[in-house]
Write a protein that holds these residues in place. Structure first.
Motif, PDB file in Angstrom:
ATOM      1  N   MET A   1       0.827  -1.213   0.000  1.00 42.18           N
ATOM      2  CA  MET A   1       0.000   0.000   0.000  1.00 42.18           C
ATOM      3  C   MET A   1       0.862   1.265   0.000  1.00 42.18           C
ATOM      4  O   MET A   1       0.594   2.199  -0.762  1.00 42.18           O
ATOM      5  CB  MET A   1      -0.925  -0.002   1.224  1.00 42.18           C
ATOM      6  CG  MET A   1      -2.023  -1.051   1.184  1.00 42.18           C
ATOM      7  SD  MET A   1      -3.166  -0.856  -0.212  1.00 42.18           S
ATOM      8  CE  MET A   1      -3.907   0.733   0.174  1.00 42.18           C
ATOM      9  N   TYR A   2       1.902   1.302   0.834  1.00 39.92           N
ATOM     10  CA  TYR A   2       2.743   2.493   0.923  1.00 39.92           C
ATOM     11  C   TYR A   2       3.523   2.731  -0.368  1.00 39.92           C
ATOM     12  O   TYR A   2       3.641   3.867  -0.839  1.00 39.92           O
ATOM     13  CB  TYR A   2       3.712   2.363   2.104  1.00 39.92           C
ATOM     14  CG  TYR A   2       3.025   2.362   3.454  1.00 39.92           C
ATOM     15  CD1 TYR A   2       1.905   3.161   3.700  1.00 39.92           C
ATOM     16  CD2 TYR A   2       3.486   1.560   4.507  1.00 39.92           C
ATOM     17  CE1 TYR A   2       1.279   3.154   4.930  1.00 39.92           C
ATOM     18  CE2 TYR A   2       2.858   1.543   5.743  1.00 39.92           C
ATOM     19  CZ  TYR A   2       1.750   2.345   5.948  1.00 39.92           C
ATOM     20  OH  TYR A   2       1.126   2.354   7.173  1.00 39.92           O
ATOM     21  N   LEU A   3       4.050   1.659  -0.952  1.00 41.33           N
ATOM     22  CA  LEU A   3       4.828   1.816  -2.177  1.00 41.33           C
ATOM     23  C   LEU A   3       3.947   2.188  -3.362  1.00 41.33           C
ATOM     24  O   LEU A   3       4.395   2.888  -4.278  1.00 41.33           O
ATOM     25  CB  LEU A   3       5.578   0.513  -2.500  1.00 41.33           C
ATOM     26  CG  LEU A   3       6.773   0.176  -1.621  1.00 41.33           C
ATOM     27  CD1 LEU A   3       7.305  -1.218  -1.960  1.00 41.33           C
ATOM     28  CD2 LEU A   3       7.886   1.217  -1.775  1.00 41.33           C
ATOM     29  N   THR A   4       2.701   1.756  -3.332  1.00 35.91           N
ATOM     30  CA  THR A   4       1.818   1.993  -4.474  1.00 35.91           C
ATOM     31  C   THR A   4       1.101   3.337  -4.399  1.00 35.91           C
ATOM     32  O   THR A   4       1.006   4.051  -5.413  1.00 35.91           O
ATOM     33  CB  THR A   4       0.767   0.863  -4.578  1.00 35.91           C
ATOM     34  OG1 THR A   4       1.429  -0.397  -4.671  1.00 35.91           O
ATOM     35  CG2 THR A   4      -0.133   1.050  -5.794  1.00 35.91           C
ATOM     36  N   PHE A   5       0.627   3.709  -3.231  1.00 35.70           N
ATOM     37  CA  PHE A   5      -0.287   4.847  -3.145  1.00 35.70           C
ATOM     38  C   PHE A   5       0.279   6.088  -2.450  1.00 35.70           C
ATOM     39  O   PHE A   5      -0.319   7.160  -2.542  1.00 35.70           O
ATOM     40  CB  PHE A   5      -1.573   4.416  -2.427  1.00 35.70           C
ATOM     41  CG  PHE A   5      -2.394   3.427  -3.205  1.00 35.70           C
ATOM     42  CD1 PHE A   5      -3.181   3.838  -4.264  1.00 35.70           C
ATOM     43  CD2 PHE A   5      -2.370   2.077  -2.883  1.00 35.70           C
ATOM     44  CE1 PHE A   5      -3.949   2.931  -4.981  1.00 35.70           C
ATOM     45  CE2 PHE A   5      -3.130   1.161  -3.594  1.00 35.70           C
ATOM     46  CZ  PHE A   5      -3.918   1.588  -4.655  1.00 35.70           C
TER      47      PHE A   5
END
Length: 627
Positions: free
Chosen positions: A432-436
């Motif tokens: 989630m952190y790397l994507t959004f």
């Protein structure tokens, strides 16, 4: 009436397959998508009818379509069994299947072979329904093999890429290995009880006084091998991450609610057999726990967004097998249901991201998508909280049930399951952190075209996110609708699993704290430190081992693939060559004899009379000497 509706439930997806195969290309992409989706929606509607009927009547529906096999004292019908277990499975197979079909109308719209894709999806659902509602092991085996075939077709759908073809072949072959075990188990049960019908088997096993425990154990273990192949457990798990080669809707369909849960369904259906083989149950629990841990460790460092979800699926399936091995069938099924909700949401969400980025799957080239894709972000966040086991999301209730059950039976298995769960929270929020979050790390062209996906993609995401949030309501402590619903299927209903005291609250608090620790570590590394995973060539140490999946594929290549190729090369170059030389040599001799022999057929009547007299004299001489 019931027979006709059951046939509608079963055959409508098959009809959708036939229409798309023969007429889909002529009638257009939109038509093929609508036909494919409606065929599964009709099956879902019929499933809802049967769900209501069986919930009220509390009696299974058994339908015999025709007598199939009759050999000596072995008789088998081609029949359907609609009971609480099969209907529950059908609800999410056809329900989530309908959402995935709807999603695919938009996702696959630019593909020139969209009609073929929907044909394969429909055929997959037809075989999955066959697997679930078959009244005996042989009908179930037809569906079992059918979904294996369809997974091969769907994984290798974009067949112009050789890597995708290899992934499809790998999935097909590894499933065949497991299926051999399943067949052996079926043969043994047929030999022992002269039937493969589930109801008759249950009666025979329950009423038998002199069961052959050895062969019963062998049969159960063989069936478990089949489950390992289909549900991706060690050592037959490596096909599932490679199956990401297929289009994203395929990943959601195979990995969330259908094919990979077939092994859990089969063991649950034959619970009366596995309850009598505690040694096999122990093996199932241990293999499940190890699979959950190993897959979770690999998921920690994967950078392909779909690969992370694939190893997450393997890990969650391991937890389900852990529950099965402990005899907690209802708990395993509870996690199957909640997993179907949040994993389908995550896969379809990842597809939405990939769609927006023009096919990019590497999370190192994403970031900052929260503002551009708010619906995708929120739905995937809900699903991530669910799979991480955060209260009150669906995964919290089902995962804690598994861990509490494990603690009551074996503390070592509880520790393994808990560690795997902490890792799950870490790698899901890493995703989630790397994507959004943070800044976008892709190309300027990708940044310029960033947008939220169309409503046909986001609508299924919203529905699945809602189910991921409220799905735990079906089995709350002290008020488990699921346990009560499934009570007729299982010999024992362990109410203790849903009774909470100070001890259970403590275990739940530990699990919740572990989930927050995993999320906190991911937040510290990827938000506070703004860390981005290194390029493949720079990965070293234990991270490299995990990134390369413990080199299991390489080990299999050395132990199995290369020896088999070498053996086949030896047979081709020497044995086959020698046999071919012999065959061609005999052919040459025969050809030469025929060439010389045809010279005798020269059209001379005198020669023919001479040959006739000579032959007649030979016959007379033989008869005379024989006397």
């Amino acid at each position: 009436m019931d027979t006709n509706l059951a046939l509608v439930l079963l055959l409508t997806p098959l009809l959708g397959f036939l229409i798309n195969v023969f007429f889909g290309k002529k009638l257009g992409k939109t038509f093929s998508g609508i036909v494919g989706t409606l065929s599964v929606v009709v099956s879902f509607a019929v499933t809802l009818y049967f769900f209501g009927y069986i919930t009220v009547a509390k009696q299974p529906i058994q339908i015999i379509l025709f007598d199939w096999i009759s050999i000596s004292n072995f008789n088998l019908s081609f029949g359907l069994l609609l009971d609480q277990l099969s209907i529950l499975w059908l609800l999410f197979v056809t329900g989530i299947g309908s959402l995935i079909h709807l999603y695919s109308i938009s996702y696959m719209h630019d593909d020139e072979k969209m009609h073929t894709f929907f044909a394969y999806l429909n055929l997959f659902v037809f075989f999955m329904i066959t697997l679930v509602i078959g009244s005996n092991l042989l009908v179930m085996f037809i569906g079992w093999e059918g979904v294996g075939l369809c997974s091969y077709l769907l994984i290798g759908f974009w067949h112009k890429n050789q890597e995708y073809n290899d992934a499809a072949k790998k999935a097909f072959i590894m499933n065949r290995i497991g299926d051999l075990g399943l067949l052996i188990g079926i043969f043994i049960l047929g030999m022992l009880f002269s039937t493969l019908d589930f109801t008759t088997l249950k009666t025979a096993i329950s009423g038998a006084t002199n069961l052959n425990s050895y062969w019963l154990g062998v049969a159960a273990f063989a069936l478990f091998i089949g489950a390992c192949g289909k549900s991706a457990q060690i050592p037959l798990y490596t096909w599932l991450p490679d199956a990401m080669a297929g289009p994203t809707p395929v990943s959601a369909l195979i990995h969330a609610a259908t094919m990979v849960t077939a092994g859990i369904f089969m063991i649950s259906r034959l619970n009366f057999l596995f309850d009598l083989t505690p040694e096999v149950q122990n093996i199932i629990a241990i293999i499940g726990a190890i699979t959950a841990l190993v897959a979770a460790t690999i998921g920690l460092v994967q950078n392909d967004i779909k690969k992370v979800l694939a190893y997450s699926t393997v890990s969650q399936l391991g937890l389900m097998f852990l529950a099965l091995g402990l005899g907690a069938y209802q708990v395993a099924i509870f996690h199957v249901v909640t997993h179907a909700f949040f994993k389908a949401c995550l896969f379809l969400g990842s597809g939405s991201v990939i769609h927006a980025l023009g096919g990019e799957q590497d999370m190192r080239k994403m970031g900052g998508l929260k503002k551009a894709m708010p619906i995708t972000f929120m739905t995937m966040l809900v699903a991530s909280l669910a799979i991480a086991g955060i209260f009150p999301f669906a995964g919290f209730w089902s995962k804690d049930e598994i861990l509490i059950t494990a603690f009551e039976h074996n503390i070592v298995l509880w520790v393994i399951g808990s560690v795997a769960s902490i890792m799950t929270a870490f790698y899901m929020f890493r995703l989630m952190y790397l994507t959004f979050f943070k800044e976008f790390r892709g190309t300027e062209d990708q940044k310029h075209h960033l947008h939220e996906s169309p409503s046909l993609i986001t609508a299924p995401l919203i529905i699945l996110a809602v189910l991921s949030f409220i799905g735990g309501l079906i089995s709350l402590p002290k008020n488990s609708w699921l346990n009560e619903y499934l009570a007729p299927i299982f010999r024992k209903v362990t109410e203790e699993e849903h009774t909470l005291g100070t001890f259970e609250y403590g275990l739940m608090a530990i699990a919740l704290a572990g989930a927050f620790i995993g999320i906190g570590i991911a937040y510290s590394k990827y938000i506070k430190q703004n860390s981005v995973p290194e390029e493949d060539s720079k990965i070293t140490g234990i991270s490299k081992v995990l990134y390369n999946k413990y080199y299991v594929d390489e080990a299999y290549d050395v132990l199995f693939v290369k020896p088999i190729n070498a053996l086949s090369g030896f047979f081709r170059d020497y044995i086959e060559t020698s046999i071919s030389a012999l065959v061609f040599g005999l052919a040459k001799v025969t050809n030469e004899l025929s060439f010389q022999g045809k010279k005798l057929h020269n059209g001379s009547i005198g020669f023919y009379l001479f040959a006739f007299v000579l032959g007649l004299c030979a016959i007379i001489s033989y008869l005379f000497l024989a006397q």
